[in-house]
Design an enzyme around this catalytic site. Structure first.
Site, PDB file in Angstrom:
ATOM      1  N   LYS A 100       0.880  -1.175   0.000  1.00  0.00           N
ATOM      2  CA  LYS A 100       0.000   0.000   0.000  1.00  0.00           C
ATOM      3  C   LYS A 100       0.913   1.219   0.000  1.00  0.00           C
ATOM      4  O   LYS A 100       1.494   1.579   1.021  1.00  0.00           O
ATOM      5  CB  LYS A 100      -0.884  -0.027   1.255  1.00  0.00           C
ATOM      6  CG  LYS A 100      -2.219   0.664   1.132  1.00  0.00           C
ATOM      7  CD  LYS A 100      -2.156   2.161   0.963  1.00  0.00           C
ATOM      8  CE  LYS A 100      -1.802   2.916   2.204  1.00  0.00           C
ATOM      9  NZ  LYS A 100      -1.591   4.363   1.930  1.00  0.00           N
ATOM     10  N   SER A 102       5.410   7.550   9.841  1.00  0.00           N
ATOM     11  CA  SER A 102       5.533   8.352  11.059  1.00  0.00           C
ATOM     12  C   SER A 102       5.399   7.468  12.303  1.00  0.00           C
ATOM     13  O   SER A 102       4.793   6.390  12.266  1.00  0.00           O
ATOM     14  CB  SER A 102       4.442   9.421  11.072  1.00  0.00           C
ATOM     15  OG  SER A 102       3.168   8.793  11.105  1.00  0.00           O
ATOM     16  N   ARG A 132       3.556   8.150  14.748  1.00  0.00           N
ATOM     17  CA  ARG A 132       2.120   8.109  15.066  1.00  0.00           C
ATOM     18  C   ARG A 132       1.446   6.897  14.394  1.00  0.00           C
ATOM     19  O   ARG A 132       0.740   6.129  15.028  1.00  0.00           O
ATOM     20  CB  ARG A 132       1.479   9.425  14.562  1.00  0.00           C
ATOM     21  CG  ARG A 132       0.038   9.633  14.919  1.00  0.00           C
ATOM     22  CD  ARG A 132      -0.539  10.865  14.210  1.00  0.00           C
ATOM     23  NE  ARG A 132      -0.493  10.731  12.762  1.00  0.00           N
ATOM     24  CZ  ARG A 132       0.295  11.429  11.949  1.00  0.00           C
ATOM     25  NH1 ARG A 132       1.089  12.352  12.437  1.00  0.00           N
ATOM     26  NH2 ARG A 132       0.295  11.234  10.642  1.00  0.00           N
ATOM     27  N   THR A 133       1.732   6.705  13.104  1.00  0.00           N
ATOM     28  CA  THR A 133       1.101   5.576  12.409  1.00  0.00           C
ATOM     29  C   THR A 133       1.733   4.253  12.863  1.00  0.00           C
ATOM     30  O   THR A 133       1.045   3.235  12.942  1.00  0.00           O
ATOM     31  CB  THR A 133       1.218   5.743  10.879  1.00  0.00           C
ATOM     32  OG1 THR A 133       0.733   7.038  10.531  1.00  0.00           O
ATOM     33  CG2 THR A 133       0.414   4.706  10.137  1.00  0.00           C
ATOM     34  N   GLY A 134       3.029   4.271  13.186  1.00  0.00           N
ATOM     35  CA  GLY A 134       3.692   3.051  13.675  1.00  0.00           C
ATOM     36  C   GLY A 134       3.018   2.522  14.933  1.00  0.00           C
ATOM     37  O   GLY A 134       2.832   1.313  15.117  1.00  0.00           O
ATOM     38  N   GLU A 187       9.704   1.273  10.758  1.00  0.00           N
ATOM     39  CA  GLU A 187      10.824   2.206  10.505  1.00  0.00           C
ATOM     40  C   GLU A 187      10.213   3.590  10.556  1.00  0.00           C
ATOM     41  O   GLU A 187       9.459   3.971   9.651  1.00  0.00           O
ATOM     42  CB  GLU A 187      11.436   1.957   9.124  1.00  0.00           C
ATOM     43  CG  GLU A 187      11.978   0.549   8.911  1.00  0.00           C
ATOM     44  CD  GLU A 187      13.226   0.261   9.718  1.00  0.00           C
ATOM     45  OE1 GLU A 187      13.890   1.204  10.176  1.00  0.00           O
ATOM     46  OE2 GLU A 187      13.519  -0.932   9.907  1.00  0.00           O
ATOM     47  N   CYS A 241      13.982  10.892   6.752  1.00  0.00           N
ATOM     48  CA  CYS A 241      13.848  10.487   8.148  1.00  0.00           C
ATOM     49  C   CYS A 241      15.146  10.706   8.910  1.00  0.00           C
ATOM     50  O   CYS A 241      15.139  10.977  10.095  1.00  0.00           O
ATOM     51  CB  CYS A 241      13.448   9.020   8.206  1.00  0.00           C
ATOM     52  SG  CYS A 241      14.523   7.971   7.211  1.00  0.00           S
ATOM     53  N   GLU A 280       9.639  16.149  14.834  1.00  0.00           N
ATOM     54  CA  GLU A 280      10.147  15.986  13.466  1.00  0.00           C
ATOM     55  C   GLU A 280       9.388  16.955  12.551  1.00  0.00           C
ATOM     56  O   GLU A 280       8.163  16.934  12.490  1.00  0.00           O
ATOM     57  CB  GLU A 280       9.901  14.547  13.007  1.00  0.00           C
ATOM     58  CG  GLU A 280      10.537  14.259  11.663  1.00  0.00           C
ATOM     59  CD  GLU A 280      10.233  12.840  11.181  1.00  0.00           C
ATOM     60  OE1 GLU A 280       9.078  12.402  11.288  1.00  0.00           O
ATOM     61  OE2 GLU A 280      11.165  12.188  10.694  1.00  0.00           O
TER      62      GLU A 280
HETATM   63  P1  NAD Z   1       2.525   8.461   7.569  1.00  0.00           P
HETATM   64  O1  NAD Z   1       2.707   7.648   8.802  1.00  0.00           O
HETATM   65  O2  NAD Z   1       1.501   9.526   7.587  1.00  0.00           O
HETATM   66  O3  NAD Z   1       2.139   7.518   6.338  1.00  0.00           O
HETATM   67  C1  NAD Z   1       2.946   6.435   5.962  1.00  0.00           C
HETATM   68  C2  NAD Z   1       2.078   5.384   5.322  1.00  0.00           C
HETATM   69  O4  NAD Z   1       1.146   4.917   6.284  1.00  0.00           O
HETATM   70  C3  NAD Z   1       1.250   5.892   4.144  1.00  0.00           C
HETATM   71  O5  NAD Z   1       1.164   4.895   3.159  1.00  0.00           O
HETATM   72  C4  NAD Z   1      -0.106   6.145   4.770  1.00  0.00           C
HETATM   73  O6  NAD Z   1      -1.171   6.065   3.851  1.00  0.00           O
HETATM   74  C5  NAD Z   1      -0.170   5.024   5.780  1.00  0.00           C
HETATM   75  N1  NAD Z   1      -1.085   5.309   6.887  1.00  0.00           N
HETATM   76  C6  NAD Z   1      -1.386   6.513   7.416  1.00  0.00           C
HETATM   77  N2  NAD Z   1      -2.293   6.367   8.401  1.00  0.00           N
HETATM   78  C7  NAD Z   1      -2.566   5.044   8.486  1.00  0.00           C
HETATM   79  C8  NAD Z   1      -3.436   4.271   9.308  1.00  0.00           C
HETATM   80  N3  NAD Z   1      -4.218   4.831  10.216  1.00  0.00           N
HETATM   81  N4  NAD Z   1      -3.436   2.929   9.119  1.00  0.00           N
HETATM   82  C9  NAD Z   1      -2.653   2.345   8.199  1.00  0.00           C
HETATM   83  N5  NAD Z   1      -1.831   3.032   7.371  1.00  0.00           N
HETATM   84  C10 NAD Z   1      -1.784   4.367   7.529  1.00  0.00           C
HETATM   85  O7  NAD Z   1       3.959   9.012   7.203  1.00  0.00           O
HETATM   86  P2  NAD Z   1       4.346   9.940   5.954  1.00  0.00           P
HETATM   87  O8  NAD Z   1       3.943  11.337   6.265  1.00  0.00           O
HETATM   88  O9  NAD Z   1       3.870   9.306   4.704  1.00  0.00           O
HETATM   89  O10 NAD Z   1       5.946   9.776   5.948  1.00  0.00           O
HETATM   90  C11 NAD Z   1       6.778  10.553   6.713  1.00  0.00           C
HETATM   91  C12 NAD Z   1       7.299   9.782   7.899  1.00  0.00           C
HETATM   92  O11 NAD Z   1       8.008   8.613   7.463  1.00  0.00           O
HETATM   93  C13 NAD Z   1       8.300  10.576   8.705  1.00  0.00           C
HETATM   94  O12 NAD Z   1       8.005  10.451  10.065  1.00  0.00           O
HETATM   95  C14 NAD Z   1       9.631   9.912   8.367  1.00  0.00           C
HETATM   96  O13 NAD Z   1      10.620  10.078   9.341  1.00  0.00           O
HETATM   97  C15 NAD Z   1       9.224   8.508   8.195  1.00  0.00           C
HETATM   98  N6  NAD Z   1      10.247   7.744   7.444  1.00  0.00           N
HETATM   99  C16 NAD Z   1      11.023   6.853   8.126  1.00  0.00           C
HETATM  100  C17 NAD Z   1      12.023   6.140   7.456  1.00  0.00           C
HETATM  101  C18 NAD Z   1      12.894   5.120   8.164  1.00  0.00           C
HETATM  102  O14 NAD Z   1      13.520   4.310   7.497  1.00  0.00           O
HETATM  103  N7  NAD Z   1      12.953   5.125   9.491  1.00  0.00           N
HETATM  104  C19 NAD Z   1      12.214   6.349   6.091  1.00  0.00           C
HETATM  105  C20 NAD Z   1      11.403   7.265   5.424  1.00  0.00           C
HETATM  106  C21 NAD Z   1      10.410   7.954   6.125  1.00  0.00           C
END
Ligand code: NAD
Length: 497
Positions: free
Chosen positions: A190, A244, A246-248, A266, A301, A400
């Site tokens: 996804k 993020s 939050r989503t993790g 991650e 990130c 962040e």
């Molecule tokens: P996000 O958490 O908003 O979204 C990431 C993914 O999760 C998207 O596909 C989104 O549709 C999905 N998602 C969102 N809410 C969800 C839910 N309730 N249930 C299931 N899936 C859901 O993050 P973002 O804004 O897309 O990305 C930015 C974040 O990613 C930053 O915090 C960044 O640090 C992190 N990031 C981490 C790494 C790493 O390797 N540690 C690498 C790249 C980005």
């Protein structure tokens, strides 16, 4: 003979976007026919319509992946055959490099030169590297008493749900796909609703390469719809998530509410870049922090967003970082010389500008940038921004930002630097700049982060693990360690008479 430069604007006018899901090797509309607009952050205009996947679409994709896994069409192939097909997949990615790079740039706003030189080759190299590993990993026999033989074997976990963000859409997907597919799993991916285009093309290229239909499916859609349905699905055995914190957190809840699937997160970062006064080449340190912070519009990130500088060299260091800022002025991402492009969308633009306001309101000094740029383009651009006089308690130091904004924090002693660097809920990456070898080792050991750089920040290779301590996540992407996430360890005891 040299090739004439590509006219990316002309290519962008010609490109046709296909936003349908890829399930069982076929393009499919969402089952209820719904779509949403794919907005390019370059100019705020629509690139086309994307299928709005929801639970029934996820159910169809998971059923396809489950059947593909259970009948062994991929998992039971000899490893050398999986290797060859994955190698072909990598070759297809390289052959489609112009198209994939253009889709990535149009979809999420990064400069075309980096989509071409970083995103596409890194994606192909990742798939290639795991392909190569497929028939080179051996299982184990345990040193048990002679009365029995214990085999320790690795088996694929089954169906892997992959959910990724928009900042490096292809690379983040490849870091999961490479080890998951090489280990014999089937995948439902996804992509982010903000950047689904390249993932959908990757799924088509995989089928063209000969990877059996159903092994790699892609369902675009929103996080709270398609993402949630995938993470709650009872037939999904593991989630490989990047996004993020939050989503993790939600991903862990979904696993708890469903089948306790394995969740590998991650997540975000607030990485410290620590410069001691014994480091003489502050020009290089300043150029490195600017390059690493402003690369990808600061949407990385591991961006070094907390810059800790010894007070004796802080003024000179800030002056040099500020002098770097003009190099990173945002420009048209389709111009082949541009180094800083557009933020991914209007929401991200508002978020970043909100943090800049917060920094000013809390008393930090804006030494460079701080404003929106290129407003006439209709896209979402922010100047490279440097805050001086930041304290680690300020919002811009704790949260962040995920945009081109760095904060400089001054320190007096080594202990103080370590304490500030570690005073964060994140622990993804850090770096220490010192010419004292004892100090460099001491501080590198003391920093609580998954990766620590010494006197550089840029080294990166598929051979080394990548991931975070604390709320930056668990598990590791890249390297052979990534197989730990997508395999189960099985012990088989055989009695020997
Ligand atoms: P996000 O958490 O908003 O979204 C990431 C993914 O999760 C998207 O596909 C989104 O549709 C999905 N998602 C969102 N809410 C969800 C839910 N309730 N249930 C299931 N899936 C859901 O993050 P973002 O804004 O897309 O990305 C930015 C974040 O990613 C930053 O915090 C960044 O640090 C992190 N990031 C981490 C790494 C790493 O390797 N540690 C690498 C790249 C980005």
């Amino acid at each position: 003979m040299a090739h004439p430069p590509i006219d990316w604007h002309a290519r962008a006018r010609e490109i046709r976007v296909d936003g349908r899901a890829v399930i069982e090797g076929e393009r499919r509309d969402a089952l209820n026919g719904e779509t949403f607009a794919c907005i390019s952050p370059i100019n705020g205009q629509s690139l086309g319509e994307i299928a709005r996947g929801r639970q029934p679409d996820i159910d169809a994709a998971v059923a396809s992946a489950r059947a593909a896994f259970d009948d062994g069409r991929w998992a039971h192939k000899p490893p050398a055959v999986r290797k060859r097909l994955l190698q072909r997949f990598a070759e297809k990615i390289l052959a489609a490099k112009d198209e994939l790079a253009l889709l990535e740039t149009l979809d999420m706003g990064k400069p075309i030169q980096y989509a071409l030189s970083v995103d596409v080759p890194s994606t192909a190299r990742c798939i290639q590297w795991y392909a190569e590993a497929t028939d080179k990993i051996y299982d184990e026999i345990a040193p048990t008493p002679r009365s029995a033989l214990a085999l320790i074997t690795r088996e694929p976990v089954g169906v892997v749900g992959v959910v990724v963000p928009w900042n490096y859409p292809m690379i983040m997907a490849a870091w999961k796909l490479g080890p998951a597919l090489a280990a014999g799993n089937s995948v439902v991916l996804k992509p982010s609703e903000k950047s689904p285009l390249t993932a959908l093309r990757l799924a088509e290229l995989a089928v063209e390469a000969g990877i059996p239909p159903g092994v790699f499916n892609v369902v675009p859609g929103y996080g709270h719809e398609a993402g949630e349905a995938l993470a709650l699905h009872m037939q999904v055995d593991a989630i490989g998530f990047t996004g993020s914190t939050r989503t993790g957190r939600r991903m862990l809840e979904y696993a708890g509410r469903s089948n306790l699937k394995r969740v590998f997160n991650e997540l975000g970062g607030k990485s410290a870049f620590v410069v001691f006064d014994d480091f003489s080449d502050i020009d290089r340190a300043a150029a490195t922090v600017a390059g690493s912070m402003f690369f990808n519009q600061g949407e990385s990130c591991n961006a070094p967003s907390r810059v800790l500088v010894h007070e004796r060299v802080a003024d000179a260091f800030v002056e040099r970082v500020v002098a770097q800022a003009p190099k990173y002025q945002p420009a048209d991402p389709l111009d082949a010389t541009t180094v800083m492009g557009a933020l991914v969308d209007d929401t991200q633009l508002r978020t970043v500008l909100g943090y800049i306001d917060a920094g000013q309101a809390e008393g930090a000094r804006c030494a460079a940038g701080g404003r929106q740029a290129r407003t006439a383009s209709g896209g979402y651009y922010v100047e490279p921004t440097v805050f001086d006089g930041v304290t680690n308690q300020m919002k811009i130091a704790r949260e962040e930002i995920f945009g081109p904004v760095m904060g400089v924090i001054r320190f007096r002693t080594e202990d103080e630097a370590i304490a500030i660097a570690n005073d964060s809920s994140y622990g993804l990456q850090a770096s220490v700049w010192s010419e004292n070898i004892n100090r460099a080792h001491r501080v590198a050991r003391a920093l609580r982060a998954g990766t620590v750089h010494v006197n550089q920040y840029d080294e990166d290779d598929i051979t080394v693990p990548f991931g975070g301590y604390k709320q930056s996540g668990n598990g590791r992407d890249k390297s052979l360690h990534a197989f730990d996430k997508y395999t189960e360890l099985k012990t088989t005891w055989l009695r020997i008479d």
